[in-house]
Design a protein around this motif. Structure first.
Motif, mmCIF file in Angstrom:
data_model
loop_
_atom_site.group_PDB
_atom_site.id
_atom_site.type_symbol
_atom_site.label_atom_id
_atom_site.label_comp_id
_atom_site.label_asym_id
_atom_site.label_seq_id
_atom_site.Cartn_x
_atom_site.Cartn_y
_atom_site.Cartn_z
ATOM 1 N N PRO A 113 0.829 -1.204 0.000
ATOM 2 C CA PRO A 113 0.000 0.000 0.000
ATOM 3 C C PRO A 113 0.868 1.261 0.000
ATOM 4 C CG PRO A 113 -0.580 -1.478 1.828
ATOM 5 C CD PRO A 113 0.684 -1.993 1.219
ATOM 6 N N GLN A 114 0.349 2.324 -0.612
ATOM 7 C CA GLN A 114 1.066 3.601 -0.621
ATOM 8 C C GLN A 114 1.349 4.065 0.802
ATOM 9 O OE1 GLN A 114 -0.545 6.704 -3.096
ATOM 10 N NE2 GLN A 114 -1.146 5.254 -4.674
ATOM 11 N N LYS A 115 0.435 3.775 1.705
ATOM 12 C CA LYS A 115 0.604 4.162 3.104
ATOM 13 C C LYS A 115 1.855 3.506 3.696
ATOM 14 C CE LYS A 115 -2.041 4.392 7.392
ATOM 15 N NZ LYS A 115 -3.362 4.204 7.995
ATOM 16 N N GLU A 116 2.091 2.239 3.352
ATOM 17 C CA GLU A 116 3.274 1.528 3.849
ATOM 18 C C GLU A 116 4.552 2.113 3.260
ATOM 19 O OE1 GLU A 116 5.216 -2.935 3.511
ATOM 20 O OE2 GLU A 116 3.038 -2.765 3.587
ATOM 21 N N LEU A 117 4.526 2.425 1.955
ATOM 22 C CA LEU A 117 5.696 3.045 1.337
ATOM 23 C C LEU A 117 5.987 4.389 2.002
ATOM 24 C CD1 LEU A 117 7.975 3.258 -0.724
ATOM 25 C CD2 LEU A 117 6.276 4.086 -2.391
ATOM 26 N N ALA A 118 4.942 5.167 2.248
ATOM 27 C CA ALA A 118 5.123 6.464 2.906
ATOM 28 C C ALA A 118 5.758 6.286 4.281
ATOM 29 C CB ALA A 118 3.777 7.188 3.027
ATOM 30 N N ALA A 119 5.270 5.319 5.045
ATOM 31 C CA ALA A 119 5.822 5.075 6.381
ATOM 32 C C ALA A 119 7.285 4.644 6.290
ATOM 33 C CB ALA A 119 4.993 4.014 7.104
ATOM 34 N N ASN A 120 7.599 3.771 5.336
ATOM 35 C CA ASN A 120 8.981 3.302 5.172
ATOM 36 C C ASN A 120 9.917 4.434 4.754
ATOM 37 O OD1 ASN A 120 8.102 0.742 5.828
ATOM 38 N ND2 ASN A 120 8.228 -0.065 3.748
ATOM 39 N N LEU A 121 9.394 5.381 3.984
ATOM 40 C CA LEU A 121 10.199 6.518 3.532
ATOM 41 C C LEU A 121 10.255 7.633 4.567
ATOM 42 C CD1 LEU A 121 9.015 6.872 -0.180
ATOM 43 C CD2 LEU A 121 11.316 6.266 0.584
ATOM 44 N N GLY A 122 9.312 7.609 5.503
ATOM 45 C CA GLY A 122 9.238 8.693 6.477
ATOM 46 C C GLY A 122 8.665 9.964 5.875
ATOM 47 N N VAL A 123 7.756 9.811 4.914
ATOM 48 C CA VAL A 123 7.114 10.952 4.258
ATOM 49 C C VAL A 123 5.600 10.780 4.336
ATOM 50 C CG1 VAL A 123 9.068 11.284 2.676
ATOM 51 C CG2 VAL A 123 7.111 9.900 1.948
ATOM 52 N N SER A 124 4.884 11.804 3.918
ATOM 53 C CA SER A 124 3.416 11.735 3.924
ATOM 54 C C SER A 124 2.917 10.902 2.742
ATOM 55 C CB SER A 124 2.824 13.137 3.838
ATOM 56 O OG SER A 124 3.082 13.692 2.563
ATOM 57 N N GLU A 125 1.670 10.443 2.853
ATOM 58 C CA GLU A 125 1.053 9.739 1.726
ATOM 59 C C GLU A 125 0.918 10.672 0.532
ATOM 60 O OE1 GLU A 125 -2.306 7.013 2.510
ATOM 61 O OE2 GLU A 125 -1.946 7.494 4.625
ATOM 62 N N GLY A 126 0.745 11.956 0.813
ATOM 63 C CA GLY A 126 0.668 12.950 -0.257
ATOM 64 C C GLY A 126 1.945 13.012 -1.068
ATOM 65 N N ARG A 127 3.082 12.890 -0.392
ATOM 66 C CA ARG A 127 4.371 12.893 -1.103
ATOM 67 C C ARG A 127 4.492 11.664 -1.989
ATOM 68 N NH1 ARG A 127 7.911 14.614 -4.331
ATOM 69 N NH2 ARG A 127 10.041 13.983 -3.945
ATOM 70 N N VAL A 128 4.035 10.517 -1.492
ATOM 71 C CA VAL A 128 4.068 9.302 -2.318
ATOM 72 C C VAL A 128 3.163 9.489 -3.534
ATOM 73 C CG1 VAL A 128 3.479 6.850 -2.408
ATOM 74 C CG2 VAL A 128 4.734 7.764 -0.446
ATOM 75 N N SER A 129 2.007 10.103 -3.346
ATOM 76 C CA SER A 129 1.110 10.379 -4.476
ATOM 77 C C SER A 129 1.789 11.275 -5.501
ATOM 78 C CB SER A 129 -0.181 11.030 -3.989
ATOM 79 O OG SER A 129 -0.939 10.107 -3.256
ATOM 80 N N GLN A 130 2.539 12.273 -5.041
ATOM 81 C CA GLN A 130 3.283 13.153 -5.955
ATOM 82 C C GLN A 130 4.285 12.347 -6.772
ATOM 83 O OE1 GLN A 130 5.052 15.994 -3.278
ATOM 84 N NE2 GLN A 130 3.573 17.587 -3.839
#
Length: 115
Positions: free
Chosen positions: A42-59
Motif C-alpha cells: 500500500p502507498q501508506k506503507e511506502l510512505a511510512a517506510n520513507l518517512g514521508v506523507s502519503e501525499g508525497r508518495v502520491s506526488q
C-alpha cells in the motif's frame, strides 16, 4: 544514427530533450506503481517506510515530480528492491540489434509505463 557535426547534435538534443524530460518521470512512476501493485504494497506503507506523507508518495506516483537519484534510491531501499536501467535506441533498426534480456529480468507492463 551518428551525430556528425555540432549543429545536428544540438538540434537533435533540443528536439529530444523535452520528450525525454516528459517520458522519464512517467516511466519511473509507472514502474514504482507497478511494483506496489504486484507486491501488494500500500502507498501508506511506502510512505511510512520513507518517512514521508502519503501525499508525497502520491506526488511521486503521478510522474510530474523531478526525482533525484537519492529519492529513487530511498524508494528502492524502502521497498527492499533496486532499479534496473536500460538505455534503448529510438531507431527501430538499432532496437532490433539490441541483445536479449536475461530470464530473470522483469519489466513493468507498457500500459502502466506509457500513460
Amino acid at each position: 544514427m551518428k551525430l556528425q557535426n555540432g549543429t545536428y547534435a544540438t538540434r537533435a538534443l533540443n528536439e529530444r530533450l523535452p520528450i525525454e524530460l516528459g517520458r522519464l518521470p512517467r516511466d519511473i512512476a509507472g514502474t514504482i506503481e507497478w511494483f506496489l501493485q504486484k507486491y501488494e504494497v500500500p502507498q501508506k506503507e511506502l510512505a511510512a517506510n520513507l518517512g514521508v506523507s502519503e501525499g508525497r508518495v502520491s506526488q511521486i506516483l503521478c510522474g510530474d515530480t523531478n526525482l533525484t537519484l537519492r529519492s529513487l534510491a530511498a524508494v528502492a531501499a524502502a521497498l527492499d528492491a533496486h532499479f534496473e536501467v536500460r538505455l534503448v535506441p529510438n531507431d527501430p533498426q538499432r532496437k532490433a540489434e539490441e541483445p536479449s534480456r536475461g530470464a530473470g529480468d522483469v519489466e513493468a507492463p507498457d500500459d502502466l509505463i506509457n500513460r
